[in-house]
Enzyme design. Structure first.
Site, PDB file in Angstrom:
ATOM      1  N   ASN A 111       0.832  -1.202   0.000  1.00  0.00           N
ATOM      2  CA  ASN A 111       0.000   0.000   0.000  1.00  0.00           C
ATOM      3  C   ASN A 111       0.858   1.241   0.000  1.00  0.00           C
ATOM      4  O   ASN A 111       1.955   1.265   0.541  1.00  0.00           O
ATOM      5  CB  ASN A 111      -0.975  -0.003   1.185  1.00  0.00           C
ATOM      6  CG  ASN A 111      -0.406   0.686   2.409  1.00  0.00           C
ATOM      7  OD1 ASN A 111      -0.476   1.910   2.532  1.00  0.00           O
ATOM      8  ND2 ASN A 111       0.204  -0.087   3.304  1.00  0.00           N
ATOM      9  N   PHE A 115      -1.578   8.219   4.249  1.00  0.00           N
ATOM     10  CA  PHE A 115      -2.364   8.831   5.340  1.00  0.00           C
ATOM     11  C   PHE A 115      -3.609   9.551   4.811  1.00  0.00           C
ATOM     12  O   PHE A 115      -3.892  10.704   5.176  1.00  0.00           O
ATOM     13  CB  PHE A 115      -1.528   9.825   6.157  1.00  0.00           C
ATOM     14  CG  PHE A 115      -0.431   9.232   6.999  1.00  0.00           C
ATOM     15  CD1 PHE A 115      -0.364   7.871   7.251  1.00  0.00           C
ATOM     16  CD2 PHE A 115       0.542  10.051   7.563  1.00  0.00           C
ATOM     17  CE1 PHE A 115       0.655   7.331   8.044  1.00  0.00           C
ATOM     18  CE2 PHE A 115       1.560   9.528   8.355  1.00  0.00           C
ATOM     19  CZ  PHE A 115       1.617   8.177   8.594  1.00  0.00           C
ATOM     20  N   SER A 175       5.680   5.089   8.636  1.00  0.00           N
ATOM     21  CA  SER A 175       5.043   4.846   7.343  1.00  0.00           C
ATOM     22  C   SER A 175       6.024   5.205   6.238  1.00  0.00           C
ATOM     23  O   SER A 175       6.651   6.263   6.288  1.00  0.00           O
ATOM     24  CB  SER A 175       3.799   5.717   7.189  1.00  0.00           C
ATOM     25  OG  SER A 175       3.400   5.687   5.819  1.00  0.00           O
ATOM     26  N   ASN A 177       5.133   5.975   3.319  1.00  0.00           N
ATOM     27  CA  ASN A 177       4.372   6.671   2.278  1.00  0.00           C
ATOM     28  C   ASN A 177       4.229   8.163   2.490  1.00  0.00           C
ATOM     29  O   ASN A 177       3.508   8.826   1.746  1.00  0.00           O
ATOM     30  CB  ASN A 177       2.992   6.023   2.139  1.00  0.00           C
ATOM     31  CG  ASN A 177       3.118   4.555   1.772  1.00  0.00           C
ATOM     32  OD1 ASN A 177       3.943   4.211   0.930  1.00  0.00           O
ATOM     33  ND2 ASN A 177       2.356   3.698   2.419  1.00  0.00           N
ATOM     34  N   THR A 178       4.875   8.694   3.514  1.00  0.00           N
ATOM     35  CA  THR A 178       4.945  10.147   3.709  1.00  0.00           C
ATOM     36  C   THR A 178       6.418  10.512   3.637  1.00  0.00           C
ATOM     37  O   THR A 178       7.187  10.120   4.525  1.00  0.00           O
ATOM     38  CB  THR A 178       4.328  10.541   5.070  1.00  0.00           C
ATOM     39  OG1 THR A 178       2.941  10.202   5.057  1.00  0.00           O
ATOM     40  CG2 THR A 178       4.471  12.036   5.345  1.00  0.00           C
ATOM     41  N   LYS A 217       5.644   3.566  16.985  1.00  0.00           N
ATOM     42  CA  LYS A 217       5.601   2.481  15.998  1.00  0.00           C
ATOM     43  C   LYS A 217       6.771   2.621  15.034  1.00  0.00           C
ATOM     44  O   LYS A 217       6.950   3.684  14.420  1.00  0.00           O
ATOM     45  CB  LYS A 217       4.280   2.519  15.228  1.00  0.00           C
ATOM     46  CG  LYS A 217       4.121   1.347  14.264  1.00  0.00           C
ATOM     47  CD  LYS A 217       2.686   1.208  13.846  1.00  0.00           C
ATOM     48  CE  LYS A 217       2.497   0.088  12.833  1.00  0.00           C
ATOM     49  NZ  LYS A 217       1.091  -0.030  12.435  1.00  0.00           N
ATOM     50  N   ASN A 246       5.881  -1.646  11.378  1.00  0.00           N
ATOM     51  CA  ASN A 246       5.096  -1.173  10.240  1.00  0.00           C
ATOM     52  C   ASN A 246       5.446  -2.023   9.002  1.00  0.00           C
ATOM     53  O   ASN A 246       6.095  -3.068   9.122  1.00  0.00           O
ATOM     54  CB  ASN A 246       5.412   0.308  10.012  1.00  0.00           C
ATOM     55  CG  ASN A 246       4.214   1.077   9.499  1.00  0.00           C
ATOM     56  OD1 ASN A 246       3.569   0.647   8.541  1.00  0.00           O
ATOM     57  ND2 ASN A 246       3.903   2.200  10.106  1.00  0.00           N
TER      58      ASN A 246
HETATM   59  C1  LIG Z   1      -3.583  -0.809   3.517  1.00  0.00           C
HETATM   60  C2  LIG Z   1      -2.753  -0.583   4.755  1.00  0.00           C
HETATM   61  C3  LIG Z   1      -2.802   0.654   5.395  1.00  0.00           C
HETATM   62  C4  LIG Z   1      -2.043   0.880   6.542  1.00  0.00           C
HETATM   63  N1  LIG Z   1      -2.126   2.086   7.177  1.00  0.00           N
HETATM   64  C5  LIG Z   1      -1.431   2.291   8.320  1.00  0.00           C
HETATM   65  C6  LIG Z   1      -1.552   3.500   9.031  1.00  0.00           C
HETATM   66  O1  LIG Z   1      -2.304   4.414   8.654  1.00  0.00           O
HETATM   67  N2  LIG Z   1      -0.813   3.658  10.166  1.00  0.00           N
HETATM   68  C7  LIG Z   1       0.016   2.676  10.650  1.00  0.00           C
HETATM   69  O2  LIG Z   1       0.646   2.859  11.702  1.00  0.00           O
HETATM   70  N3  LIG Z   1       0.132   1.493  10.000  1.00  0.00           N
HETATM   71  C8  LIG Z   1      -0.564   1.281   8.867  1.00  0.00           C
HETATM   72  N4  LIG Z   1      -0.447   0.088   8.213  1.00  0.00           N
HETATM   73  C9  LIG Z   1       0.502  -0.923   8.729  1.00  0.00           C
HETATM   74  C10 LIG Z   1      -0.170  -1.973   9.611  1.00  0.00           C
HETATM   75  O3  LIG Z   1      -0.750  -1.397  10.756  1.00  0.00           O
HETATM   76  C11 LIG Z   1       0.858  -3.045  10.049  1.00  0.00           C
HETATM   77  O4  LIG Z   1       1.838  -2.439  10.860  1.00  0.00           O
HETATM   78  C12 LIG Z   1       1.556  -3.718   8.877  1.00  0.00           C
HETATM   79  O5  LIG Z   1       0.658  -3.910   7.803  1.00  0.00           O
HETATM   80  C13 LIG Z   1       2.167  -5.059   9.246  1.00  0.00           C
HETATM   81  O6  LIG Z   1       1.171  -5.935   9.727  1.00  0.00           O
HETATM   82  P1  LIG Z   1       0.479  -7.074   8.800  1.00  0.00           P
HETATM   83  O7  LIG Z   1       1.588  -7.834   8.133  1.00  0.00           O
HETATM   84  O8  LIG Z   1      -0.339  -7.889   9.757  1.00  0.00           O
HETATM   85  O9  LIG Z   1      -0.355  -6.335   7.816  1.00  0.00           O
HETATM   86  C14 LIG Z   1      -1.195  -0.154   7.051  1.00  0.00           C
HETATM   87  C15 LIG Z   1      -1.160  -1.394   6.397  1.00  0.00           C
HETATM   88  C16 LIG Z   1      -1.925  -1.617   5.262  1.00  0.00           C
HETATM   89  C17 LIG Z   1      -1.852  -2.961   4.594  1.00  0.00           C
END
Ligand SMILES: Cc1cc2nc3c(=O)[nH]c(=O)nc-3n(C[C@H](O)[C@H](O)[C@H](O)COP(=O)(O)O)c2cc1C
Length: 341
Positions: A111, A115, A175, A177-178, A217, A246
């Site tokens: 992704n 934000f 993140s 993405n910022t 985080k 993350n």
């Molecule tokens: C589509 C998407 C959007 C996410 N948005 C955020 C976010 O806004 N803030 C954040 O701290 N982590 C965000 N994450 C990261 C997740 O909270 C998590 O840390 C990461 O995906 C690893 O866990 P997983 O393998 O179980 O997905 C996002 C992940 C995905 C897939």
């Protein structure tokens, strides 16, 4: 039941499917069916950490409900805690679409949402309107247009607004993405940011007569030395817990797969080992600090492995998309059994 829903949802583009699934979940919740979707009552495995009472160890990770628009329905799925956000001071659109990609062969998602959110005032209003009684974390970030040198101002705005409504607050500096955000994880940037946030949060705690833990985080893309520096900074700033991790910017695990070279953060199974490594290293450096382990949990066994690596609590995101609400209970039961063994 989820496998049928999933086969329909996975025909839609991922972001559309996300919206449809959450709206469907809201409807199911209003009809009193959400708990049934999750396979019954919430698994009881209570634990007190950071002064908070968690009914079990399995939480929802940030990013799935960025605006707290679905808190009641998500809270009915058996999670021990729910983290909403990332939220920024002002609403923002995020990156152009498409910006979310499934890699089913790898149990993964890429992704680059950036934000997208309705702003902190909207989120606070939604939390206030919700009936959810469980533990809620609010994850805060900075607006794209705020220069990284002024990032602290954005985090402070969010901190002040969410403090009275959160059980814990997560400072998201990981993140991908910022642009520039991840630089906040290093050197004097980190000490300065966390120092300001700690000071402000302590003042708010005193004003309200209620201590709201601060968590940070972090990314999986760090060397052992970098993890050590982050750990030292968390201790200096008296941060209450760390969330690891993350998404990753590494792509080796998905090379050659459809969408494997999309820009953004990779999550799901390919980040499992990388996040476990960071958790192990944090645990060595910070024997007493609560660690929330997240990254690639797709089964009860994977949740147990996170705890074995050093996590006290875990969170789900990608695994929840691929396996549905039944994964929450599966993980919570596995951790309860591991705790009793
Ligand atoms: C589509 C998407 C959007 C996410 N948005 C955020 C976010 O806004 N803030 C954040 O701290 N982590 C965000 N994450 C990261 C997740 O909270 C998590 O840390 C990461 O995906 C690893 O866990 P997983 O393998 O179980 O997905 C996002 C992940 C995905 C897939």
């Amino acid at each position: 039941m989820y496998s049928l829903a999933r086969s329909l949802l996975f025909r839609l583009d991922p972001e559309t499917a996300h919206g449809v699934a959450l709206r469907g979940l809201d409807l199911a919740h209003r009809a009193g069916l959400a708990a049934r979707l999750a396979g019954g009552a919430r698994v009881a495995d209570p634990l007190t950490l950071m002064g908070l009472r968690f009914p079990n160890r399995v939480g929802l990770a940030a990013g799935l409900d960025k605006n707290a628009d679905h808190l009641d329905a998500l809270g009915a799925l058996g999670f021990g805690f729910v983290e909403v956000g990332t939220v920024t001071p002002r609403p923002q659109d995020g990156n152009p679409k498409p910006r979310m990609f499934r890699l089913p062969e790898a149990g993964a998602i890429i992704n680059r949402m950036g934000f997208n959110n309705a702003g902190v005032d909207h989120l606070v209003a939604r939390v206030k309107a919700s009936r959810y009684q469980g533990v809620i974390g609010i994850n805060i970030g900075k607006n794209l247009t705020t220069p990284v040198e002024k990032a602290v101002d954005d985090y402070l705005i969010c901190l002040r607004k969410v403090h009275a409504h959160a059980d814990y607050i997560t400072v998201n500096i990981s993140s991908p993405n910022t642009p520039g955000l991840r630089n906040l994880q290093f050197g004097e940037h980190l000490d300065a940011l966390l120092g300001h946030l700690r000071e402000e949060s302590t003042q708010l705690d005193q004003r309200d007569g209620r201590r709201v833990p601060l968590t940070v985080k972090i990314a999986p893309d760090m060397s052992t030395a970098e993890v050590g520096l982050v750990a030292a900074s968390l201790t200096r700033s008296e941060i209450d817990a760390v969330i690891a991790t993350n998404t990753t910017v590494a792509r080796e695990a998905v090379a050659g797969l459809a969408h494997g070279d999309e820009q953004g953060g990779l999550s799901g199974r390919p980040v499992f080992e990388a996040s476990n490594r960071v958790i192990r290293e944090l645990r060595q450096q910070l024997p007493d600090m609560p660690i929330i382990g997240v990254g690639g949990i797709d089964s009860g066994a994977a949740a147990s492995a996170k705890v074995a690596a050093g996590a006290d609590l875990v969170q789900l995101y990608s695994g929840f998309i691929y396996h549905g609400p039944a994964l929450v209970g599966e993980c919570a039961r596995a951790l309860r059994e591991a705790g009793q063994a």
